[in-house]
Design a protein around this motif. Structure first.
Motif, PDB file in Angstrom:
ATOM      1  N   SER A  30       0.866  -1.175   0.000  1.00 52.08           N
ATOM      2  CA  SER A  30       0.000   0.000   0.000  1.00 52.08           C
ATOM      3  C   SER A  30       0.907   1.231   0.000  1.00 52.08           C
ATOM      4  O   SER A  30       2.110   1.134   0.283  1.00 52.08           O
ATOM      5  N   ASP A  33       2.553   1.535   3.260  1.00 56.01           N
ATOM      6  CA  ASP A  33       3.755   0.697   3.374  1.00 56.01           C
ATOM      7  C   ASP A  33       4.956   1.415   2.766  1.00 56.01           C
ATOM      8  O   ASP A  33       6.042   1.447   3.346  1.00 56.01           O
ATOM      9  N   GLU A  49      -6.359   0.347   8.600  1.00 58.29           N
ATOM     10  CA  GLU A  49      -5.892  -0.246   7.335  1.00 58.29           C
ATOM     11  C   GLU A  49      -7.010  -0.716   6.401  1.00 58.29           C
ATOM     12  O   GLU A  49      -6.792  -1.547   5.527  1.00 58.29           O
ATOM     13  N   VAL A  50      -8.215  -0.224   6.614  1.00 61.89           N
ATOM     14  CA  VAL A  50      -9.303  -0.509   5.672  1.00 61.89           C
ATOM     15  C   VAL A  50     -10.056   0.765   5.258  1.00 61.89           C
ATOM     16  O   VAL A  50     -11.193   0.705   4.809  1.00 61.89           O
ATOM     17  N   GLY A  51      -9.386   1.915   5.402  1.00 66.75           N
ATOM     18  CA  GLY A  51      -9.994   3.140   4.890  1.00 66.75           C
ATOM     19  C   GLY A  51     -11.098   3.739   5.745  1.00 66.75           C
ATOM     20  O   GLY A  51     -11.893   4.530   5.258  1.00 66.75           O
ATOM     21  N   ASN A  57      -4.020   9.280   6.181  1.00 62.72           N
ATOM     22  CA  ASN A  57      -4.381  10.241   5.139  1.00 62.72           C
ATOM     23  C   ASN A  57      -3.185  11.071   4.658  1.00 62.72           C
ATOM     24  O   ASN A  57      -2.440  11.622   5.463  1.00 62.72           O
ATOM     25  N   TYR A  65      -6.299  11.313   0.405  1.00 63.70           N
ATOM     26  CA  TYR A  65      -6.552   9.885   0.207  1.00 63.70           C
ATOM     27  C   TYR A  65      -6.087   9.123   1.440  1.00 63.70           C
ATOM     28  O   TYR A  65      -5.059   9.456   2.033  1.00 63.70           O
ATOM     29  N   ASN A  66      -6.825   8.059   1.755  1.00 61.67           N
ATOM     30  CA  ASN A  66      -6.348   7.133   2.768  1.00 61.67           C
ATOM     31  C   ASN A  66      -5.289   6.255   2.105  1.00 61.67           C
ATOM     32  O   ASN A  66      -5.604   5.422   1.262  1.00 61.67           O
ATOM     33  N   CYS A  68      -3.697   3.800   3.045  1.00 60.40           N
ATOM     34  CA  CYS A  68      -3.749   2.356   3.327  1.00 60.40           C
ATOM     35  C   CYS A  68      -4.522   1.599   2.265  1.00 60.40           C
ATOM     36  O   CYS A  68      -4.300   0.414   2.058  1.00 60.40           O
ATOM     37  N   ILE A  69      -5.470   2.266   1.594  1.00 57.53           N
ATOM     38  CA  ILE A  69      -6.221   1.577   0.539  1.00 57.53           C
ATOM     39  C   ILE A  69      -5.877   2.197  -0.822  1.00 57.53           C
ATOM     40  O   ILE A  69      -6.731   2.348  -1.690  1.00 57.53           O
ATOM     41  N   TYR A  70      -4.621   2.536  -0.971  1.00 63.29           N
ATOM     42  CA  TYR A  70      -4.118   3.097  -2.232  1.00 63.29           C
ATOM     43  C   TYR A  70      -2.856   2.310  -2.557  1.00 63.29           C
ATOM     44  O   TYR A  70      -1.917   2.272  -1.741  1.00 63.29           O
ATOM     45  N   LEU A  71      -2.828   1.651  -3.699  1.00 70.80           N
ATOM     46  CA  LEU A  71      -1.656   0.833  -4.020  1.00 70.80           C
ATOM     47  C   LEU A  71      -0.448   1.731  -4.271  1.00 70.80           C
ATOM     48  O   LEU A  71      -0.544   2.760  -4.952  1.00 70.80           O
TER      49      LEU A  71
ATOM     50  N   TYR B   2      -0.563  -6.283   0.829  1.00 70.02           N
ATOM     51  CA  TYR B   2      -1.809  -6.968   0.515  1.00 70.02           C
ATOM     52  C   TYR B   2      -1.519  -8.377   0.015  1.00 70.02           C
ATOM     53  O   TYR B   2      -0.488  -8.617  -0.627  1.00 70.02           O
ATOM     54  N   LEU B  36      -9.732  -3.738  -2.222  1.00 63.80           N
ATOM     55  CA  LEU B  36      -8.596  -3.863  -1.297  1.00 63.80           C
ATOM     56  C   LEU B  36      -9.071  -4.210   0.111  1.00 63.80           C
ATOM     57  O   LEU B  36      -8.437  -4.988   0.815  1.00 63.80           O
ATOM     58  N   VAL B  37     -10.208  -3.649   0.499  1.00 64.95           N
ATOM     59  CA  VAL B  37     -10.736  -3.959   1.831  1.00 64.95           C
ATOM     60  C   VAL B  37     -11.136  -5.433   1.897  1.00 64.95           C
ATOM     61  O   VAL B  37     -10.891  -6.120   2.887  1.00 64.95           O
ATOM     62  N   ARG B  40      -8.095  -7.453   2.290  1.00 66.77           N
ATOM     63  CA  ARG B  40      -7.649  -7.360   3.684  1.00 66.77           C
ATOM     64  C   ARG B  40      -8.486  -8.254   4.588  1.00 66.77           C
ATOM     65  O   ARG B  40      -7.972  -8.918   5.485  1.00 66.77           O
ATOM     66  N   GLN B 104     -12.184  11.319   1.974  1.00 66.07           N
ATOM     67  CA  GLN B 104     -11.115  10.554   1.327  1.00 66.07           C
ATOM     68  C   GLN B 104     -11.687   9.436   0.459  1.00 66.07           C
ATOM     69  O   GLN B 104     -11.157   9.139  -0.612  1.00 66.07           O
ATOM     70  N   ILE B 105     -12.762   8.803   0.938  1.00 67.78           N
ATOM     71  CA  ILE B 105     -13.400   7.733   0.153  1.00 67.78           C
ATOM     72  C   ILE B 105     -13.989   8.311  -1.129  1.00 67.78           C
ATOM     73  O   ILE B 105     -13.922   7.703  -2.200  1.00 67.78           O
ATOM     74  N   ASN B 107     -12.829  10.682  -2.804  1.00 67.73           N
ATOM     75  CA  ASN B 107     -11.746  10.987  -3.755  1.00 67.73           C
ATOM     76  C   ASN B 107     -11.243   9.740  -4.476  1.00 67.73           C
ATOM     77  O   ASN B 107     -10.765   9.822  -5.597  1.00 67.73           O
ATOM     78  N   ILE B 108     -11.335   8.581  -3.835  1.00 67.57           N
ATOM     79  CA  ILE B 108     -10.826   7.357  -4.458  1.00 67.57           C
ATOM     80  C   ILE B 108     -11.943   6.541  -5.112  1.00 67.57           C
ATOM     81  O   ILE B 108     -11.730   5.872  -6.118  1.00 67.57           O
ATOM     82  N   TYR B 308     -21.315   4.708   3.285  1.00 66.24           N
ATOM     83  CA  TYR B 308     -19.979   4.235   3.061  1.00 66.24           C
ATOM     84  C   TYR B 308     -19.851   4.014   1.601  1.00 66.24           C
ATOM     85  O   TYR B 308     -20.697   4.372   0.818  1.00 66.24           O
ATOM     86  N   ARG B 309     -18.775   3.461   1.204  1.00 64.86           N
ATOM     87  CA  ARG B 309     -18.475   3.273  -0.192  1.00 64.86           C
ATOM     88  C   ARG B 309     -19.589   2.562  -0.940  1.00 64.86           C
ATOM     89  O   ARG B 309     -19.582   2.502  -2.135  1.00 64.86           O
TER      90      ARG B 309
END
Lengths: 166, 314
Positions: A30, A33, A49-51, A57, A65-66, A68-71, B2, B36-37, B40, B104-105, B107-108, B308-309
């Motif tokens: 991530s 990381d 670690e799950v946004g 951030n 962006y978070n 942790c959920i961004y590669l 991951y 990704l969640v 995880r 943030q969510i 934005n992604i 949520y998302r």
């Protein structure tokens, strides 16, 4: 592209806190990381670690962006800013960091870097927001200590100061 | 790290299709706020991924030659909300996706990912259903366009064929011209929450602004996939605007919906708020369409929030 059973790496070039950097990154990493492990930017916290919590951030091309959920591989070609980038030349705190101290918006401090980076995006928009709008703009962060009021006070006061209204 | 078996990054649409053909077990990752969640959580652990996140050609909103509104599938929620075309043509969609997760969510998260998940609670979905959105899919045989109602097959399953990706969401001029809408999300929290129920209503009024020429009502979390309330729409179409006629539309909703019990809300509660949200959203939509003689309820009090998302079922 390597075979499936092998670990894949990719060269990731990006600008981090104003400096061009590059490193080989495991594609499974991530962005949290990479920033913590490869660049030792430990303001980027590993929380949920799950946004959900916003502790990781960072700003990517000016948006929050978070990480942790961004590669990490997606960061190639991007401009990334973390809390470390806010310090002045001689390590001086920025106005928003000082405001967090002055307003007692920090207790354990774990959520603070993430929230401050959201505050940076808010402040750099140059707009004036109502308290209610600020609550929404900061709603992607969990803080288990402060109850949020002092955080809102710090962001609101810094916003007003920068706009010359305080 | 991951638990990803392999990651293939697509450089353009045809490359994405080639990668998916070459790696038939691979899953598509767009913004990743669900994928990704789930990796995880272990649900998709060990997955092979084809990343389409870098496809800039799938970002942005524009008008096609025939004035069809085109939303690129990778356009993020926050960019949809800020887009001037969205604000002018279908502001309710910008408002609906502004209730997803947190900043943030938004934005992604992408609107394509939100719909390809096939979940009923997706904040964009009920509004897209309510505006007769068309889904554009591109695969080895080229592009095809299907109505969003046909795209959703069952909970978690959409009509995405092997090696196909969703490339755009379209709203035709006849579907938006003259319409005004409102979306209400019912959730426990103001942010970072999933809808217990979502209701999106839009109307087109007659020229004298006294009657409903057309009304479209859609729900999320009122069944396994987002749905239209056809009986309720029928009850409203052509009717003069009165408190009574609005009441009758909302009563008819029960003929259409089939919510279930879940930990988020009971079936009985969902049935109840389905009627209430329909009435409030319909009133607000009528006002936005230019009618002025209606007493409003406090629509904002139910306008609590943000989901949520969308990547979880109600």
């Amino acid at each position: 592209m390597s075979r499936e059973q092998n670990i894949q790496y990719k060269l990731v070039r990006c600008k981090i806190n104003g400096v061009e950097r590059e490193t080989m990154v495991d594609v499974r990493a991530s962005l949290t990381d990479m920033l913590r492990g490869d660049y030792r930017l430990s303001s980027v916290k590993k929380g949920c670690e799950v946004g959900e919590c916003g502790a990781c951030n960072v700003l990517i091309d000016g948006e929050c962006y978070n990480s942790c959920i961004y590669l990490a591989v997606w960061a190639d070609g991007k401009e990334i800013r973390t809390l470390e980038g806010l310090l002045g030349e001689n390590g001086e705190l920025s106005d928003i960091q000082q405001a967090f101290i002055d307003e007692t918006a920090v207790q354990c401090g774990f959520c603070t870097p993430g929230i401050i980076m959201s505050a940076v995006e808010i402040l750099e928009s140059g707009k004036e927001y109502t308290r209610e709008e600020l609550r929404k703009l900061l709603s992607g962060h969990l803080c288990r200590c402060t109850g949020y009021e002092n955080i809102l006070n710090a962001v609101e006061k810094t916003m007003k100061k920068r706009l010359g209204k305080l | 790290m991951y638990d990803i078996k392999a990651l293939y990054e697509a450089e353009n649409i045809s490359h994405a299709i080639q990668l998916l053909e070459k790696h038939p077990a691979a899953q598509i990752i767009a913004g990743g706020s669900d994928v990704l969640v789930q990796i995880r959580e272990g649900k998709r652990a060990g997955a092979e991924l084809v990343s389409i996140y870098g496809l800039e050609e799938l970002r942005g909103v524009c008008l096609e030659q025939d004035d069809t509104l085109r939303i690129g599938s990778l356009t993020s929620f926050s960019h949809i909300t800020r887009d001037p075309l969205i604000q002018r043509i279908i502001p309710v969609l910008g408002e609906a996706v502004d209730m997803v997760g947190g900043p943030q969510i938004r934005n992604i998260g992408t609107i394509g990912g939100n719909t390809c998940n096939g979940v009923t609670s997706a904040d964009s979905a009920s509004t897209l259903f309510a505006w007769d959105a068309v889904i554009e899919l591109t695969g080895p045989e080229g592009s095809r366009r299907i109505p969003i109602q046909e795209f959703y097959i069952r909970a978690g399953k959409v009509d995405l064929r092997p090696a196909e990706i969703q490339t755009g969401i379209l709203i035709q001029k006849k579907s938006y011209e003259g319409y005004a809408g409102h979306y209400i999300k019912y959730a426990m929290r103001n942010a970072m929450d999933i809808a217990a129920l979502g209701c999106s209503v839009n109307v087109k009024l007659t020229a004298d602004k006294k009657s409903i020429e057309d009304v479209r009502i859609a729900y999320g979390v009122a069944g396994p996939v987002p749905m239209r309330a056809v009986h309720a729409e029928e009850a409203g179409r052509g009717k003069k605007i009165t408190e009574d006629s609005i009441e009758r539309v909302s009563e008819a909703v029960l003929e259409d919906i089939m919510p279930r019990d879940s930990w988020r809300a009971s079936k009985a509660f969902r049935e109840h708020i389905s009627k209430v949200l329909c009435k409030r959203a319909l009133k607000e939509a009528i006002l936005r369409a230019g009618y002025t003689e209606l007493k409003t309820e406090h629509t904002d009090s139910l306008h609590v929030g943000t989901a949520y998302r969308g990547g979880e079922q109600g």
